[in-house]
Design a protein around this motif. Structure first.
Motif, PDB file in Angstrom:
ATOM      1  N   UNK A 218     -15.975 -23.453  -2.902  1.00 49.28           N
ATOM      2  CA  UNK A 218     -14.565 -23.770  -2.574  1.00 49.28           C
ATOM      3  C   UNK A 218     -14.214 -22.191  -2.984  1.00 49.28           C
ATOM      4  N   UNK A 219     -13.136 -22.875  -2.451  1.00 48.62           N
ATOM      5  CA  UNK A 219     -12.125 -21.408  -3.023  1.00 48.62           C
ATOM      6  C   UNK A 219     -12.635 -20.722  -2.098  1.00 48.62           C
ATOM      7  N   UNK A 220     -13.402 -20.064  -0.778  1.00 49.73           N
ATOM      8  CA  UNK A 220     -13.730 -18.942  -0.148  1.00 49.73           C
ATOM      9  C   UNK A 220     -13.429 -19.659   1.133  1.00 49.73           C
ATOM     10  N   UNK A 221     -12.948 -19.435   1.048  1.00 49.79           N
ATOM     11  CA  UNK A 221     -12.671 -20.772   2.841  1.00 49.79           C
ATOM     12  C   UNK A 221     -11.161 -21.166   2.828  1.00 49.79           C
ATOM     13  N   UNK A 222     -10.765 -21.616   4.329  1.00 55.02           N
ATOM     14  CA  UNK A 222      -9.652 -21.901   4.250  1.00 55.02           C
ATOM     15  C   UNK A 222     -10.000 -23.706   3.719  1.00 55.02           C
ATOM     16  N   UNK A 223     -10.963 -24.249   3.510  1.00 51.56           N
ATOM     17  CA  UNK A 223     -11.010 -25.239   2.819  1.00 51.56           C
ATOM     18  C   UNK A 223     -12.284 -25.166   2.344  1.00 51.56           C
ATOM     19  N   UNK A 224     -12.807 -26.552   2.165  1.00 46.87           N
ATOM     20  CA  UNK A 224     -14.217 -26.741   1.247  1.00 46.87           C
ATOM     21  C   UNK A 224     -14.928 -26.126   2.587  1.00 46.87           C
ATOM     22  N   UNK A 225     -16.293 -25.302   1.906  1.00 45.43           N
ATOM     23  CA  UNK A 225     -17.220 -24.957   3.346  1.00 45.43           C
ATOM     24  C   UNK A 225     -18.566 -25.164   3.516  1.00 45.43           C
ATOM     25  N   UNK A 226     -19.184 -25.781   3.916  1.00 41.74           N
ATOM     26  CA  UNK A 226     -20.695 -25.948   3.224  1.00 41.74           C
ATOM     27  C   UNK A 226     -21.321 -24.917   4.589  1.00 41.74           C
ATOM     28  N   UNK A 227     -22.008 -24.650   3.957  1.00 44.91           N
ATOM     29  CA  UNK A 227     -22.905 -23.358   4.320  1.00 44.91           C
ATOM     30  C   UNK A 227     -24.192 -23.518   5.308  1.00 44.91           C
ATOM     31  N   UNK A 228     -24.160 -24.444   6.229  1.00 42.41           N
ATOM     32  CA  UNK A 228     -25.520 -25.073   6.809  1.00 42.41           C
ATOM     33  C   UNK A 228     -26.811 -24.229   7.309  1.00 42.41           C
ATOM     34  N   UNK A 229     -26.049 -22.688   7.460  1.00 43.25           N
ATOM     35  CA  UNK A 229     -27.323 -21.616   8.210  1.00 43.25           C
ATOM     36  C   UNK A 229     -27.869 -21.964   6.627  1.00 43.25           C
ATOM     37  N   UNK A 230     -27.191 -21.889   5.721  1.00 48.10           N
ATOM     38  CA  UNK A 230     -28.615 -21.948   3.561  1.00 48.10           C
ATOM     39  C   UNK A 230     -28.623 -22.621   3.981  1.00 48.10           C
ATOM     40  N   UNK A 231     -28.268 -24.088   4.171  1.00 46.16           N
ATOM     41  CA  UNK A 231     -29.260 -25.262   3.670  1.00 46.16           C
ATOM     42  C   UNK A 231     -30.638 -25.195   5.165  1.00 46.16           C
ATOM     43  N   UNK A 232     -30.096 -24.943   6.108  1.00 46.56           N
ATOM     44  CA  UNK A 232     -31.188 -24.939   7.119  1.00 46.56           C
ATOM     45  C   UNK A 232     -32.193 -23.571   6.944  1.00 46.56           C
ATOM     46  N   UNK A 233     -31.949 -22.737   6.400  1.00 47.30           N
ATOM     47  CA  UNK A 233     -33.168 -22.273   5.418  1.00 47.30           C
ATOM     48  C   UNK A 233     -33.979 -22.587   4.336  1.00 47.30           C
ATOM     49  N   UNK A 234     -33.082 -23.308   3.352  1.00 50.58           N
ATOM     50  CA  UNK A 234     -34.010 -24.352   2.537  1.00 50.58           C
ATOM     51  C   UNK A 234     -34.259 -25.090   2.607  1.00 50.58           C
TER      52      UNK A 234
END
Lengths: 292, 161, 795
Positions: A218-234
């Motif tokens: 939250x608050x770290x991009x123009x919209x809410x942002x999902x960090x998909x690359x991190x999700x894939x890593x995890x």
């Protein structure tokens, strides 16, 4: 004191009635629930709807938190205070309690609703990131029935969502699963302020391996942002401090913050990493029931 | 443009013709004798306008009067009953929890709701409960102490003659 | 039911006759929601004003079209600069002998400047009509950074002033001895220099500013309701501005929802309300919203400072300071006439320096005017911040504990009265004692041990120290005036036949508890219960002339006046008592509440009996005029010099850089405490504001001069969650020249808190991150930048 421009007002007595009223009024009508995003905008005259449809009388239809068909279902008119207090929610998705403890203040939380928060789509809003990390779906009701939209597809841009002018967001649905843990980490300039940056993390851990992961900022991009690359890593990895550190590093790279009164870009990228790591750490501890 | 709005304030129905945009804080304050509810900002940050709506504190600058129709509103003027001060009022006086008095009604109504829900709050719970209000004078120390005082003196206080 | 103090139960309280912990008389109405603040007042036929403000920081006004607004059915009038010119009200004087546009006619000079005023039947309509006014602007480049205001290519802001060719608002003002300072620096063992800024912040009282003006065209009487801190001075200003006879103006300040300096100046909105009432012939209410308050009314600080400090033989010996003061578009900074930088030259602090030199110049920028003292006596806050930061930096450079360096360098008790190198006469003090009390409360040595342990674990904990001496209670007539008005205060005391008293004051409470404190002074001096003393203030028709409340001057000046007027009454009572006891006045002795015959204590009369006699038909002393009243004007012989030792303990998240104030210890020496409960309350409030300034309260602008902190969403004020449970201590060194030995306290905590917290933040980061300075506010982002080795001043 700042005052809103004139408008017409009606109270909906049924969901169908509210949708019909929206359809009849056209694009210049707005639904009002808690009003804590809309009314300040109207007082600043940044928003001047011609007609307000008040849905607060629909509490019996739209204010609930219940477990149903392997999901937690949250009515759109559920207030922040109810989300904070819900034991059911805390049991399945403690990320909600984490977030609700730091959303605005207790008095505002008595009015603001989850539906209003999501539909406002403020990039600094907390529940959008929570719902995104939990891979929630939202139910939209319109004149031609209902449709279900994944959080990932919900926001079109800052303050813009897929909700059509004659639709109402009625419910949030989140799939439950054993071995789930979730957490929210936020840094703010002062209690009650919007986030400088915040991270929501949700993990499902099966047999010591991460089966599913959600990370949203939250608050770290123009919209809410999902960090998909991190999700894939995890996914498929074993939870560890190094792994979470690495996921944080990805969040730092993949976020897209803007400089503002809350901080410059480099600090916000740094926060993305720190908060992602911390949220994952707590989410994992909760999933593994090792939280201190 | 105007509509008839009825709001139950402190147990009495108040009915007036108003524009739908009339804010609840203005509707209350324009009712004779009820100027105790204040406003201090436009953005629901300061809490000077807090009243109870169906027993829960809300910021009346961010509620339309029309939205309050059918709900029970309680303002600071309702705290004293039959010449007896509410323990919260008494506590604020005993422990010097007010200076300019401007935030006081909002703080006291927030405190009343807290104690109704949680008769024995910790210092941390009190600080969280009042964190939606700004006091520029007291640094909150005595407000926190006053609410604890009220928790420890729950019965309404007999006034001296 | 009637709201009276008698309705309040007393519980366990003590009821001192005089000084002591007395619960406040004013609480009775406030806890019932029965205060009477400006917006609570509704006069018959009252209209409402709203003000259109400039969206630009600097722009030429080509035209203003008010026709659509005037056509609004609920609008009575729209006022622009042109209309004011015909009334002679287009420009008004500031309290610094500058002029300020009431409504902009030629151009706008800051974002939020007043451009037009709508008078309508209700506030909602007035605000609707603002949107109907069309103003054609030509934007101009803006001057935002004070350091660049005097650049040759800087746009000229005040082209309205004849002969003004640059943006210099007031020429360089100096104090101290530059040559002597240079010598001391040349001989020093250690010299440290530091740039720093005390950023622009805002007092932001919870109640915004406003006025109801009610001009009666038949009688020429102007009735004003207005929460301001200096009603008599305002009346004089309105007499000058509006050309009205001063005796036909009455200002009533009822309850005021905080001031903190913000309610000292005269604002354009006030003049608009008065003009509106003259034009409309009806009462006009104008109350600003929160954004208007933050964007256009008196800000505080905004001092860009360079300091140099030196030491020899382990003691601080010299200080040099160079300041650029940012006064905004109009110079309305508040200070006594002879002191264009206020009392900033008290920046030699609490130390026995060999020499010091101070230079201050002020510039115009395209920002809101102000420079008021936000809970501060005329720039002392900036001065103390400067010297305490410099002492902290010096201690760090010398590798000495910051308390140790202060202890070595304090003015010693036997040196008082002490003439400072910049010309102040400090009257009394035992600084080391107060510092030690603070160290004991804090457990200073234990805190240092804890810090070392935590550091070893990678945790960041900081301990910050500040010691301040303030000069408050302006001030002596021979040195100090504002707009030519001496800074004295009156008191008028009337004892009624029943022995009950009414005391009228010229100072103006904004929440400080004057109705209680001043009743206690009369009670202490006359021995009647404070409940029997009614305190009158806030009505220019019913109170003596005086300059109001700011600069912690209520107790030092008005308190002195009330003590002396009470003693005058006591002296009169002695004459009557002598007649009653059939003896000579010089044979009588006083004990609280009663004159008695020396050597025969049974023979005496109570003040109540004397009062009854004073108004009776019984014989009075020969030549005695009757009654038991007195009136004084108090001209203080010197300022008073409260001081204090503050210690802050902070924890900083090593990763997010978020600062949490864990403990705050404040030991104040404000002399004799009339009501210790109220004194503590003042300190609590000032610490909270100081925490706000140190950590979050700031007004910033972008390059175009847009204000970035124009609401409470971005002008952040601490809540209960940012304030720790303050730990207070006290030492009492009575002021030798004040009638009560009191010194004033309201502003001390705001003076002492910011440097203590900033010192704590630096202390937490110095060893591990090499941080030697950070500018306020210490937000997470700014602290993180400092940890990365690139601290930046706020824009």
């Amino acid at each position: 004191m700042q005052t809103p421009a004139p408008f017409e007002y009606e109270r909906a007595t049924s969901l169908a009635g509210a949708i019909a009223a929206l359809k009849a009024a056209g694009a210049e009508a707005r639904v009002i629930a808690g009003g804590h995003s809309l009314l300040p905008m109207m007082k600043l005259r940044l928003a001047s709807p011609e007609r307000l449809i008040d849905i607060n009388d629909l509490e019996s239809d739209l204010a609930y938190i219940r477990e149903q068909q392997g999901e937690i279902r949250i009515g759109a008119l559920t207030r922040h205070a109810e989300l904070l207090d819900s034991e059911l929610l805390a049991e399945h998705f403690p990320v909600f309690r984490d977030a609700e403890e730091v959303i605005a203040d207790p008095v505002v939380r008595n009015r603001g609703t989850i539906g209003g928060s999501l539909c406002q789509a403020d990039p600094g809003e907390d529940l959008s990131a929570v719902c995104a990390a939990l891979k929630a779906h939202v139910v939209l009701q319109g004149p031609s029935g209902e449709r279900i939209v994944a959080m990932r597809e919900f926001q079109l841009g800052p303050y813009v969502t897929v909700v059509a002018p004659d639709e109402i967001l009625t419910e949030v649905r989140i799939r439950t699963s054993p071995g789930a843990g979730s957490a929210y980490e936020k840094v703010e300039r002062r209690a009650g302020d919007f986030a400088i940056g915040a991270a929501a993390a949700a993990l499902e851990i099966e047999g010591g391996t991460i089966a599913a992961a959600g990370v949203a900022l939250s608050a770290l991009a123009p919209t809410t942002i999902e960090i998909t690359r991190a999700e894939e890593l995890l996914r498929g990895a074993r939870p560890s401090e190094e792994l979470f550190e690495q996921a944080g590093g990805i969040a730092s790279e993949d976020c897209a913050p803007m400089a503002d009164g809350r901080g410059p870009v480099d600090y916000k990228r740094h926060l993305a990493g720190v908060l992602t790591k911390r949220a994952l750490r707590r989410a994992a501890a909760r999933a593994l029931q090792t939280e201190a | 443009m105007s509509v008839q709005i009825t709001v139950n304030i402190n147990g009495e129905d108040v009915t007036r013709e108003e524009e739908p945009r009339k804010l609840l804080v203005h509707f209350i304050r324009e009712t004779p004798g009820l100027t105790g509810t204040h406003w201090g900002c436009d953005t629901s940050n300061c809490g000077a306008c807090v009243v109870l709506m169906d027993g829960k504190p809300v910021k009346s600058c961010t509620v339309l009067a029309a939205m309050a129709q059918g709900h029970q509103i309680r303002t600071v003027e309702s705290l004293e009953r039959d010449g007896r001060l509410d323990p919260v009022q008494q506590g604020f006086h005993e422990l010097h929890a007010l200076q300019c008095g401007f935030c006081t009604p909002g703080m006291m109504m927030t405190a009343r709701a807290l104690l109704d829900a949680n008769p024995d709050p910790s210092e941390a719970e009190i600080r969280t409960a009042i964190s939606g209000g700004i006091c520029r004078c007291t640094g909150y120390k005595n407000i926190v102490a006053a609410i604890r005082w009220a928790a420890e003196h729950p019965a309404t206080v007999e006034q001296e003659a | 039911m009637a709201v009276t103090t008698e309705n309040l139960p007393s519980g366990e309280q003590e009821r001192p006759i005089g000084f002591g912990r007395l619960k406040r008389k004013e609480d009775a109405r406030f806890i019932r929601g029965k205060g009477n603040y400006l917006d609570d007042i509704r006069l018959p036929g009252m209209l409402h004003a709203a003000i259109l403000r400039s969206p630009y920081a600097h722009a030429k006004i080509n035209s203003i079209d008010t026709s659509a607004a005037l056509a609004h059915p609920n609008v009575a009038a729209v006022i622009t600069a042109k209309d004011l010119e015909t009334l002679g009200l287009a420009w008004m004087p500031t309290i610094s002998y500058d002029t300020q546009a009431v409504l902009a006619g030629d151009k706008v000079r800051f974002q939020g400047q007043e451009v037009a005023c709508v008078i309508a039947t209700d506030e909602y309509s007035a605000r609707d009509a603002l949107a109907l006014i069309e103003v054609d602007y030509d934007p101009l480049p803006a001057v935002v950074n004070a350091r660049k205001a005097l650049d040759p290519d800087a746009p000229l802001i005040r082209d309205d002033k004849q002969g003004q060719l640059d943006n210099l608002a007031s020429p360089t003002w100096e104090a101290g001895d530059e040559e002597a300072a240079d010598r001391v620096f040349a001989e020093a063992d250690v010299v440290v220099e530091q740039d720093m800024i005390y950023p622009r912040c805002h007092p932001a009282p919870l109640e915004t500013c406003g006025m109801i003006a009610d001009f009666n065209p038949q009688t020429g009487q102007l009735d004003i309701y207005n929460g301001n801190q200096a009603p008599h001075a305002h009346r004089t200003v309105y007499a000058h501005v509006a050309g009205l006879a001063e005796h036909m103006i009455r200002i009533r300040c009822n309850d005021i929802g905080g001031g903190f300096g913000n309610k000292v100046p005269v604002y354009p909105g006030y003049v608009c309300a008065i003009a509106g009432s003259i034009v409309a012939g009806r009462p006009v209410k104008w109350i600003e919203d929160r954004s208007e308050n933050l964007m256009s009314t008196g800000f505080a600080r905004d001092y860009v400072m360079h300091g140099a400090i030196c030491a020899k033989d382990g003691r601080i010996t010299g200080l040099k300071v160079d300041v650029i003061a940012d006064h905004g578009a109009f110079d309305s900074t508040a200070q006594p006439t002879k002191f264009p930088a206020g009392f900033f030259h008290i920046c030699c602090g609490s130390y026995a320096l060999e020499a010091a030199h101070v230079k201050v110049k002020a510039v115009y920028t395209n920002k809101a005017p102000g420079g008021v003292a936000y809970r501060c006596s005329f720039r002392i806050t900036e001065a103390v911040y400067l010297v305490e930061r410099m002492v902290g930096a010096l201690a760090m450079e010398m590798g000495v504990d910051p308390i140790e360096l202060r202890m070595r360098s304090f003015i010693a008790p036997e040196q008082f009265p002490y003439e400072t190198t910049t010309g102040w006469t400090f009257d009394s003090g035992d600084y080391a004692n107060t510092m030690r009390v603070a160290m004991e409360i804090a457990g200073y040595d234990e805190l240092r041990r804890e810090q070392a342990e935590k550091r070893a674990r990678g945790e960041l904990m900081g301990i910050g120290v500040a010691f301040f001496t303030e000069g408050v209670g302006a001030g002596p007539r021979k040195h100090m005036d504002i707009l030519g008005l001496s800074m004295n205060d009156g008191a008028d005391l009337r004892i009624h036949p029943s022995g009950k008293a009414v005391v009228s004051l010229s100072c103006q409470t904004q929440g400080q508890g004057h109705e209680t404190t001043f009743a206690q002074i009369v009670a202490e001096e006359l021995g009647i219960p404070p409940e029997d003393v009614e305190v009158r203030h806030g009505d220019t028709d019913k109170s003596p002339y005086g300059l109001g409340t700011y600069g912690s001057r209520s107790t030092p000046v008005s308190g002195g006046a009330v003590a002396i007027v009470s003693r005058k009454v006591r002296d009169k009572a002695r004459l009557i008592a002598a007649t009653m006891l059939e003896t000579r006045p010089e044979d009588l002795a006083w004990e609280k509440g009663r004159w008695y015959v020396k050597g025969d204590p049974e023979q005496g009369v109570l003040i109540e009996q004397i009062a009854a006699r004073a108004y009776s038909g019984e014989p009075l002393p020969e030549g005695y005029e009757g009654g038991l009243d007195a009136q004084v004007i108090y001209d203080p012989p010197n300022l008073t010099y409260p001081y204090g030792a503050y210690i802050a303990v902070v924890d900083i998240d090593p990763e997010t850089a978020a600062v949490k104030v864990r403990r705050f210890i404040a030991v104040d020496d404000c002399g004799v405490r009339i009501n210790p409960m109220i004194v503590d309350g003042q300190i609590h409030g000032g610490i909270a504001e100081g925490i706000g300034i140190a950590l979050m309260e700031v007004i910033t602008f972008d390059e175009e001069g847009n204000c970035l902190n124009g609401s409470f969403m971005d002008y952040l004020i601490p809540t209960a969650l940012e304030c720790p449970d303050f730990e207070l201590g006290a030492t009492v060194t009575p002021c030798p020249h004040h009638p009560l030995g009191a010194k004033g306290v309201g502003e001390s905590p705001n003076v002492g808190t910011p440097p203590a917290i900033v010192a704590a933040v630096i202390d937490a980061l110095h060893e591990t991150h090499g941080v030697t300075h950070i500018d306020m506010p210490c937000t997470p982002a700014r602290v993180w930048a400092a940890m990365q080795g690139r601290p930046e001043p706020p824009q």
